[in-house]
Design a protein around this motif. Sequence first.
Motif, PDB file in Angstrom:
ATOM      1  N   ASP A  65       0.850  -1.191   0.000  1.00  0.00           N
ATOM      2  CA  ASP A  65       0.000   0.000   0.000  1.00  0.00           C
ATOM      3  C   ASP A  65       0.887   1.244   0.000  1.00  0.00           C
ATOM      4  O   ASP A  65       2.070   1.191   0.364  1.00  0.00           O
ATOM      5  N   LEU A  66       0.323   2.357  -0.414  1.00  0.00           N
ATOM      6  CA  LEU A  66       0.906   3.680  -0.201  1.00  0.00           C
ATOM      7  C   LEU A  66       0.139   4.287   0.961  1.00  0.00           C
ATOM      8  O   LEU A  66      -1.089   4.423   0.897  1.00  0.00           O
ATOM      9  N   CYS A  67       0.833   4.646   2.017  1.00  0.00           N
ATOM     10  CA  CYS A  67       0.108   5.036   3.226  1.00  0.00           C
ATOM     11  C   CYS A  67       0.906   6.071   4.018  1.00  0.00           C
ATOM     12  O   CYS A  67       1.978   6.519   3.599  1.00  0.00           O
ATOM     13  N   LEU A  68       0.362   6.426   5.149  1.00  0.00           N
ATOM     14  CA  LEU A  68       1.004   7.346   6.085  1.00  0.00           C
ATOM     15  C   LEU A  68       1.454   6.569   7.312  1.00  0.00           C
ATOM     16  O   LEU A  68       0.827   5.572   7.696  1.00  0.00           O
ATOM     17  N   CYS A  69       2.504   7.049   7.938  1.00  0.00           N
ATOM     18  CA  CYS A  69       2.993   6.429   9.168  1.00  0.00           C
ATOM     19  C   CYS A  69       3.385   7.531  10.144  1.00  0.00           C
ATOM     20  O   CYS A  69       3.854   8.599   9.743  1.00  0.00           O
ATOM     21  N   THR A  70       3.171   7.256  11.418  1.00  0.00           N
ATOM     22  CA  THR A  70       3.601   8.184  12.456  1.00  0.00           C
ATOM     23  C   THR A  70       4.203   7.399  13.604  1.00  0.00           C
ATOM     24  O   THR A  70       3.785   6.261  13.875  1.00  0.00           O
ATOM     25  N   VAL A  71       5.185   7.976  14.267  1.00  0.00           N
ATOM     26  CA  VAL A  71       5.807   7.335  15.430  1.00  0.00           C
ATOM     27  C   VAL A  71       5.714   8.278  16.626  1.00  0.00           C
ATOM     28  O   VAL A  71       5.670   9.498  16.471  1.00  0.00           O
ATOM     29  N   SER A  72       5.659   7.698  17.809  1.00  0.00           N
ATOM     30  CA  SER A  72       5.691   8.471  19.055  1.00  0.00           C
ATOM     31  C   SER A  72       6.549   7.698  20.041  1.00  0.00           C
ATOM     32  O   SER A  72       6.273   6.528  20.329  1.00  0.00           O
ATOM     33  N   ARG A  73       7.572   8.317  20.528  1.00  0.00           N
ATOM     34  CA  ARG A  73       8.491   7.644  21.444  1.00  0.00           C
ATOM     35  C   ARG A  73       8.026   7.829  22.887  1.00  0.00           C
ATOM     36  O   ARG A  73       7.557   8.890  23.273  1.00  0.00           O
ATOM     37  N   GLY A  74       8.176   6.761  23.670  1.00  0.00           N
ATOM     38  CA  GLY A  74       7.829   6.841  25.074  1.00  0.00           C
ATOM     39  C   GLY A  74       8.812   7.723  25.830  1.00  0.00           C
ATOM     40  O   GLY A  74       9.943   7.928  25.383  1.00  0.00           O
ATOM     41  N   PRO A  75       8.422   8.288  26.962  1.00  0.00           N
ATOM     42  CA  PRO A  75       7.132   8.044  27.610  1.00  0.00           C
ATOM     43  C   PRO A  75       6.011   8.969  27.137  1.00  0.00           C
ATOM     44  O   PRO A  75       4.894   8.874  27.620  1.00  0.00           O
ATOM     45  N   LYS A  76       6.307   9.857  26.164  1.00  0.00           N
ATOM     46  CA  LYS A  76       5.293  10.825  25.726  1.00  0.00           C
ATOM     47  C   LYS A  76       4.489  10.269  24.554  1.00  0.00           C
ATOM     48  O   LYS A  76       4.464  10.836  23.463  1.00  0.00           O
ATOM     49  N   SER A  77       3.853   9.132  24.802  1.00  0.00           N
ATOM     50  CA  SER A  77       2.981   8.513  23.803  1.00  0.00           C
ATOM     51  C   SER A  77       1.724   8.043  24.509  1.00  0.00           C
ATOM     52  O   SER A  77       1.636   8.102  25.743  1.00  0.00           O
ATOM     53  N   TYR A  78       0.752   7.552  23.747  1.00  0.00           N
ATOM     54  CA  TYR A  78      -0.512   7.110  24.354  1.00  0.00           C
ATOM     55  C   TYR A  78      -0.268   6.022  25.392  1.00  0.00           C
ATOM     56  O   TYR A  78      -0.822   6.065  26.499  1.00  0.00           O
ATOM     57  N   THR A  79       0.565   5.044  25.064  1.00  0.00           N
ATOM     58  CA  THR A  79       0.797   3.926  25.972  1.00  0.00           C
ATOM     59  C   THR A  79       1.944   4.171  26.943  1.00  0.00           C
ATOM     60  O   THR A  79       2.121   3.397  27.885  1.00  0.00           O
ATOM     61  N   GLY A  80       2.741   5.219  26.713  1.00  0.00           N
ATOM     62  CA  GLY A  80       3.938   5.433  27.509  1.00  0.00           C
ATOM     63  C   GLY A  80       5.140   4.680  26.969  1.00  0.00           C
ATOM     64  O   GLY A  80       6.242   4.788  27.521  1.00  0.00           O
ATOM     65  N   GLU A  81       4.948   3.907  25.897  1.00  0.00           N
ATOM     66  CA  GLU A  81       6.016   3.168  25.250  1.00  0.00           C
ATOM     67  C   GLU A  81       6.257   3.751  23.855  1.00  0.00           C
ATOM     68  O   GLU A  81       5.492   4.596  23.385  1.00  0.00           O
ATOM     69  N   ASP A  82       7.296   3.255  23.166  1.00  0.00           N
ATOM     70  CA  ASP A  82       7.460   3.598  21.755  1.00  0.00           C
ATOM     71  C   ASP A  82       6.276   3.023  20.975  1.00  0.00           C
ATOM     72  O   ASP A  82       5.891   1.859  21.179  1.00  0.00           O
ATOM     73  N   THR A  83       5.689   3.845  20.120  1.00  0.00           N
ATOM     74  CA  THR A  83       4.547   3.398  19.325  1.00  0.00           C
ATOM     75  C   THR A  83       4.726   3.795  17.871  1.00  0.00           C
ATOM     76  O   THR A  83       5.470   4.731  17.547  1.00  0.00           O
ATOM     77  N   ALA A  84       4.038   3.071  17.000  1.00  0.00           N
ATOM     78  CA  ALA A  84       3.986   3.411  15.575  1.00  0.00           C
ATOM     79  C   ALA A  84       2.589   3.115  15.083  1.00  0.00           C
ATOM     80  O   ALA A  84       1.880   2.261  15.641  1.00  0.00           O
ATOM     81  N   GLU A  85       2.195   3.815  14.030  1.00  0.00           N
ATOM     82  CA  GLU A  85       0.840   3.648  13.506  1.00  0.00           C
ATOM     83  C   GLU A  85       0.851   3.821  11.995  1.00  0.00           C
ATOM     84  O   GLU A  85       1.338   4.823  11.482  1.00  0.00           O
ATOM     85  N   PHE A  86       0.325   2.819  11.279  1.00  0.00           N
ATOM     86  CA  PHE A  86       0.140   2.912   9.838  1.00  0.00           C
ATOM     87  C   PHE A  86      -1.285   3.353   9.557  1.00  0.00           C
ATOM     88  O   PHE A  86      -2.234   2.766  10.088  1.00  0.00           O
ATOM     89  N   GLN A  87      -1.458   4.374   8.729  1.00  0.00           N
ATOM     90  CA  GLN A  87      -2.784   4.797   8.279  1.00  0.00           C
ATOM     91  C   GLN A  87      -2.890   4.439   6.800  1.00  0.00           C
ATOM     92  O   GLN A  87      -2.401   5.149   5.931  1.00  0.00           O
ATOM     93  N   CYS A  88      -3.525   3.297   6.540  1.00  0.00           N
ATOM     94  CA  CYS A  88      -3.589   2.707   5.206  1.00  0.00           C
ATOM     95  C   CYS A  88      -4.952   2.969   4.568  1.00  0.00           C
ATOM     96  O   CYS A  88      -5.871   3.510   5.186  1.00  0.00           O
ATOM     97  N   HIS A  89      -5.092   2.551   3.302  1.00  0.00           N
ATOM     98  CA  HIS A  89      -6.419   2.448   2.714  1.00  0.00           C
ATOM     99  C   HIS A  89      -7.153   1.322   3.435  1.00  0.00           C
ATOM    100  O   HIS A  89      -6.537   0.343   3.853  1.00  0.00           O
ATOM    101  N   GLY A  90      -8.449   1.473   3.570  1.00  0.00           N
ATOM    102  CA  GLY A  90      -9.189   0.586   4.465  1.00  0.00           C
ATOM    103  C   GLY A  90      -9.586  -0.747   3.887  1.00  0.00           C
ATOM    104  O   GLY A  90     -10.723  -1.191   4.079  1.00  0.00           O
ATOM    105  N   SER A  91      -8.687  -1.414   3.189  1.00  0.00           N
ATOM    106  CA  SER A  91      -8.947  -2.766   2.684  1.00  0.00           C
ATOM    107  C   SER A  91      -8.620  -3.784   3.764  1.00  0.00           C
ATOM    108  O   SER A  91      -7.468  -3.852   4.216  1.00  0.00           O
ATOM    109  N   PRO A  92      -9.565  -4.606   4.183  1.00  0.00           N
ATOM    110  CA  PRO A  92      -9.255  -5.631   5.187  1.00  0.00           C
ATOM    111  C   PRO A  92      -8.132  -6.561   4.747  1.00  0.00           C
ATOM    112  O   PRO A  92      -7.346  -7.025   5.579  1.00  0.00           O
TER     113      PRO A  92
END
Length: 452
Positions: A65-92
């Motif tokens: 896919d061609l998509c977006l990605c974002t990272v957030s390093r802990g502890p300043k993230s939602y979980t308090g850990e290092d996190t990453a998130e792919f925002q893809c086209h919504g194909s299951p």
Amino acid sequence: MSDTIAAIATGSQIAAIGIIRLSGERAIPLAEALFRPFSGRELSACPDRKLIYGELRSRSGELLDLCLCTVSRGPKSYTGEDTAEFQCHGSPVVLRSALEELFALGARQAGPGEFTKRAFLNGRMDLSSAEAVADIIDAESVEAAKNAAGQLAGAIQRKLEGIYSALTDMSSHYHAVLDYPDEDIEDFRLEAYRDGLAGALAQLRQLLASFSRGKLMNAGIPAVIAGRPNAGKSSLLNALLGYDRAIVTEVPGTTRDTVEERLRMGGVTLRLTDTAGIHPTEDPVEKLGVERSLAAIGQAELVLAVIDGSQPLEAEDRQVLAAAEGAPQGLAVLSKSDLLPAFSSVETSLPVLRVSSVTGEGLEELQRAVAALFPLPAVPAGEILTNARQADAVRRAVEYMEAALEAVEQGQTPDIVLTETEGAMAALGELDGRTVREDVTERIFSRFCVGK
């Protein structure tokens, strides 16, 4: 929590956007193994919380896919850990393929609510705020969503923190005087804390009183449309829903079972049940329907007693009115107001409204009457208790505080009073998770959806 978890956060249906989340010490390296920014920069060198456009590829290099990605390093993230998130086209298919690649690289499937659970365990939110995450996802009304958002922002925690802090000060003062008698510490006098205890108790009672409305706001108000056969019950249900949900004919007794639908009415959510007509019968099927109708009435918070206003009152009508009068809330609804009325008034303690399911006359007045029966507490959004766990903790805190204040009034020794206030502190600690057991937290997060 050293392992890295991953999950699809947007469900299994086709949609415009699909999101995959990762959290854990290897979240960014695993995301980097599949994602190639068009800028040519390594993902691990990209700043936090910035959307990066690029290619999502399999381990073998195939384009997914061609998509977006974002990272957030802990502890300043939602979980308090290092996190990453792919925002893809919504194909299951695309989302599942990417998730399987992450599993092959060493991530594991996240359990229900595990991202939020990690946020709680890592101190990113208290337990009442964590529960609000599930509530805001499940909210079916604007009021429920606003209250959940307020709790997510820490409204309950802020309200209770002042009480908890004051009780802590009182306890520490007493023990300081007891443990260090030779120090220059102000004498401990219970009378100095009497007003503070009374004020804290009043706040807790107000919070606990909000639960009766809060649980209905979240779960919906169990309501029943009751009446004798052919009184207009199913027609009223269809008119309120705006479509033909129940079968309506001129033949009495068409409805032989309960029919339940959720709808917004008068600013509140009703779990509205249409019931079989209440009347004497020897037919075993109709008799079972009548029994279910009476059982539904007995469990309802609101009973709409539907009376055919175009026909003379019958004994069954009076039975239905009596049942509605015995419910927590009830309204007498005189149906078929578009026809000639057979009587001008009905003897009942309930508010009486005339409606026509054919013309729509009186339906707005009915909605306003329902809203008046279930007003929201006059407290800020976020300070309405909505689940039984929180309410039980506050109830026990109230009992401890009542005992503490009574001990002060009776002139008991400070250690007796402090025993009660410390019990209250332990109960309040269960709301934000300070003193909650592990099995309780497991049960709380098990009701979350996967990916949250």
